[in-house]
Design an enzyme around this catalytic site. Structure first.
Site, PDB file in Angstrom:
ATOM      1  N   HIS A  41       0.819  -1.209   0.000  1.00 56.28           N
ATOM      2  CA  HIS A  41       0.000   0.000   0.000  1.00 56.28           C
ATOM      3  C   HIS A  41       0.853   1.260   0.000  1.00 56.28           C
ATOM      4  O   HIS A  41       1.915   1.329   0.619  1.00 56.28           O
ATOM      5  CB  HIS A  41      -0.931   0.013   1.223  1.00 56.28           C
ATOM      6  CG  HIS A  41      -0.194   0.070   2.525  1.00 56.28           C
ATOM      7  ND1 HIS A  41       0.211   1.256   3.105  1.00 56.28           N
ATOM      8  CD2 HIS A  41       0.216  -0.910   3.371  1.00 56.28           C
ATOM      9  CE1 HIS A  41       0.829   1.015   4.246  1.00 56.28           C
ATOM     10  NE2 HIS A  41       0.845  -0.301   4.442  1.00 56.28           N
ATOM     11  N   ASP A  42       0.395   2.244  -0.762  1.00 60.51           N
ATOM     12  CA  ASP A  42       0.998   3.575  -0.801  1.00 60.51           C
ATOM     13  C   ASP A  42       2.419   3.582  -1.364  1.00 60.51           C
ATOM     14  O   ASP A  42       3.158   4.561  -1.181  1.00 60.51           O
ATOM     15  CB  ASP A  42       0.991   4.230   0.590  1.00 60.51           C
ATOM     16  CG  ASP A  42      -0.405   4.344   1.168  1.00 60.51           C
ATOM     17  OD1 ASP A  42      -1.187   5.166   0.663  1.00 60.51           O
ATOM     18  OD2 ASP A  42      -0.729   3.577   2.106  1.00 60.51           O
ATOM     19  N   GLY A  73       4.854  -1.430   2.618  1.00 63.06           N
ATOM     20  CA  GLY A  73       4.113  -0.198   2.434  1.00 63.06           C
ATOM     21  C   GLY A  73       4.997   1.032   2.337  1.00 63.06           C
ATOM     22  O   GLY A  73       6.020   1.145   3.003  1.00 63.06           O
TER      23      GLY A  73
END
Length: 264
Positions: A118-119, A136
């Protein structure tokens, strides 16, 4: 062509000349650009924004729910650029409240079983080999090569034109143009072959080599090394990119070169 054996939500926005093979799944909050090929059994989840001419192979999953305990269902995206090849069983998580999106640029090859957390931000023209895991909020620059089975700690930054040897456990920032050793996490030289292939002149490659010699092989600390690089190496975009990356690092930079004899 959309196979009658695929599921495509009626709200999904599908471009022209898109092929969706049998047993693929496309959710409603999805955009797929012109000329894409979605392979058998691929899963395109809510939040996927896919550019043009991408190939997404069997059982890849785009815009997965983030593997983050802080995620509470906020609306986020995974933005994929143009001309990407995303191979079998790749997983790309969508963003969280931290940044709202995961980004993959253009012209990348993500080999089988790669995970993009994520991100993350992945640049363009990268090759990420089999079973690489990006935690992440990892940032990967342009023209980066990451060897198979490498794992990258969250918040780590990887500079342009660098190379991560296969099997590396990378927990500190990797400056541009640099190769990191897989067994020690140390500087292993500059990515000379990659730079030559991308049209860097011999003169510029030598300047990058001299800058890295001062930074990673002189026994100076990195801040003093950056000062010496600016004194001794002619100004260029590449020199400035290197020293600015090191000065702005928040996780710390990989360890300097050390000979095998000294390690023993």
């Amino acid at each position: 062509m959309i196979s009658h054996l695929a599921y495509v939500h009626p709200d999904a926005k599908i471009g022209e000349n898109v092929t969706i093979e049998p047993f693929a799944y496309v959710a409603g909050d999805v955009v797929i650009g012109d000329g894409c090929w979605i392979g058998p059994g691929a899963i395109i989840n809510d939040g996927a924004r896919i550019g043009k001419n991408c190939k997404i192979y069997t059982a890849a999953s785009i815009a997965c729910i983030p593997q983050d305990l802080k995620f509470v269902g906020e609306k986020t995206t995974a933005v994929i650029g143009d001309n990407n090849s995303i191979r079998e069983y790749v997983t790309i998580s969508r963003g969280t409240a931290s940044t709202g999106t995961t980004i993959v640029g253009d012209n990348n090859l993500l080999m089988a079983y790669t995970h993009v957390g994520h991100d993350c931000v992945v640049g363009s023209n990268c090759v990420i080999a089999n079973r690489v895991s990006l935690a992440g909020e990892v940032h990967v620059g342009d023209w980066v090569v990451i060897g198979g089975h490498a794992a990258v700690h969250q918040w780590t930054h990887i500079g342009d034109h660098s190379m991560v040897q296969g099997g590396t456990l990378l927990g500190q920032d990797l400056p541009p143009f640099v190769i990191v050793r897989n067994d020690t996490g140390r500087f292993a030289g500059i990515n000379k072959v990659g730079l030559s292939r991308r049209g860097f002149s011999n003169e510029r490659i030598l300047e990058i080599h001299e800058a890295c010699r001062l930074l990673f092989q002189s026994d100076m600390n990195y801040m003093n090394g950056c000062d010496e690089v600016e004194k001794q190496v002619p100004q260029s975009p590449e020199r400035d990119m290197l020293v600015n990356f090191i000065r702005s690092s928040k996780r710390g930079v990989i360890k300097p070169y050390q000979s095998k004899r000294r390690e023993e």
